[in-house]
Design an enzyme around this catalytic site. Structure first.
Site, PDB file in Angstrom:
ATOM      1  N   LYS A  52       2.078   1.181  -7.569  1.00 58.14           N
ATOM      2  CA  LYS A  52       1.487   1.049  -6.229  1.00 58.14           C
ATOM      3  C   LYS A  52       0.050   0.539  -6.340  1.00 58.14           C
ATOM      4  CE  LYS A  52       4.676   4.349  -4.312  1.00 58.14           C
ATOM      5  NZ  LYS A  52       5.019   5.725  -3.960  1.00 58.14           N
ATOM      6  N   GLN A  96       2.051  11.121  -3.349  1.00 62.54           N
ATOM      7  CA  GLN A  96       3.226  10.862  -4.179  1.00 62.54           C
ATOM      8  C   GLN A  96       4.100  12.121  -4.249  1.00 62.54           C
ATOM      9  OE1 GLN A  96       4.183   7.842  -5.539  1.00 62.54           O
ATOM     10  NE2 GLN A  96       6.038   8.951  -6.044  1.00 62.54           N
ATOM     11  N   ASP A 119       3.448   5.780   4.638  1.00 61.85           N
ATOM     12  CA  ASP A 119       4.825   6.023   4.176  1.00 61.85           C
ATOM     13  C   ASP A 119       5.786   6.166   5.362  1.00 61.85           C
ATOM     14  OD1 ASP A 119       5.412   5.894   1.484  1.00 61.85           O
ATOM     15  OD2 ASP A 119       4.607   7.888   1.038  1.00 61.85           O
TER      16      ASP A 119
END
Ligand code: NDP
Length: 281
Positions: A52, A96, A119
């Site tokens: 990422k 995460q 997200d």
């Protein structure tokens, strides 16, 4: 033989578009930034986080890195998120997953400001998706839509079957296909006659979490088959939820694993980061 849907090249296309967008914003003095939070050092999570950050670098997005020890408390993590919510130099916040067991994931994800939830997991964004309002959309299903459309396939009016109904893939996937005017059926572990239902699909999206379970007997001739699954087989090779060798003989188009949906997830995260500037006005 099925046409191969190339997630690698489509994801590069998208990242190049984001790069362009970010560079236009920077000419106006706007920096796009993403806070990436990892708690503990689970090796798989470290690989995802590294990828990422690499994608951020490629697109010109500034990544703010928070690598916290395993013993970080829920309160400490909540405080960091509240600070980042208030921080004007941070556009997106990504935590995460999975988090260590002593931390309640839902509580953490719910604390992220919906305007920074790149997200797309926050209940407000999930609600916006279901009633057609602007917001962040979960990256993997959003990437599937881009794969289908950019490969030249039409969703409108097509029979779309989604196998799986998880909150991060199956459900938002169904909502997005519906938004594109597909006729959508969602299947799950209690579905009866799964093969029959799956065989109706012009577009079959598989997110079942079972290595190579979906073989040619589930697929209509000529269908577009999108494999969301990622696993390692007995020889430690990556494979999906679809039995590629069997299905490629009957499908019209198919995504490989690796190189299909996987790279799209990160590309869509980058797209969401750029979009965050618009949403934050
Ligand atoms: P989950 O395990 O959360 O969900 C699996 C879904 O499949 C559930 O809805 C379950 O039904 C359904 N299911 C399980 N067994 C059957 C069966 N025998 N028949 C019909 N339906 C069944 O998985 P996720 O949605 O999180 O992920 C799915 C796959 O996608 C995994 O392989 C995962 O690794 C991969 N993935 C890939 C990503 C990427 O970037 N490429 C990102 C996220 C996930 P029920 O609800 O009834 O239990």
């Amino acid at each position: 033989m099925a046409i191969l849907i190339d997630g690698k090249s489509i994801s590069t296309q998208i990242k190049d578009e984001v790069k362009e967008q970010v560079s236009e914003l920077s000419k106006k003095g706007i920096t796009v930034s993403l806070a990436v939070i990892q708690v503990g050092n689970d090796p798989a999570s470290s690989v995802y986080v590294r990828n990422k950050k690499k994608a951020c670098e490629y697109c010109g997005i500034k990544s703010l890195s928070y690598e916290l020890p395993e013993e970080t408390t829920e309160e400490e993590l909540l405080k960091l998120i509240r600070d980042l919510n208030e921080n004007k130099d941070c556009n997106g916040i990504l935590v995460q997953l999975p988090l260590p067991k002593h931390i309640n994931e839902d509580r953490i994800l719910d604390e992220i400001s919906p305007l920074k939830d790149v997200d797309g997991f926050h209940p407000v964004n999930v609600g916006c998706l279901s009633i057609g309002k602007p917001g962040f959309v979960s990256c993997t299903p959003a990437g599937v839509i881009e794969l289908i459309k950019r490969s030249g396939y039409t969703i409108e009016g097509k029979e779309c079957v989604v196998i799986g109904r998880s909150n991060i893939v199956g459900k938002p996937m169904a909502l997005l296909l519906l938004r594109e005017n597909g006729t959508v059926t969602v299947t799950h572990s209690r579905t009866q006659n799964l093969k029959e239902v799956a065989k109706r699909a012009d577009i079959l999206v598989v997110a079942i979490g079972k290595p190579k379970m979906i073989d040619a007997s589930y697929v209509k001739e000529g269908a577009v088959v999108i494999d969301v699954g990622i696993h390692r087989d007995s020889e430690n090779k990556l494979c999906g939820d679809v039995d590629f060798e069997s299905v490629e003989k009957i499908a019209g188009a198919i995504t490989p694993v690796p190189g299909g949906v996987g790279p799209m997830t990160i590309a869509m995260l980058m797209k969401n980061c750029a979009h965050s500037v618009e949403l934050q006005g």
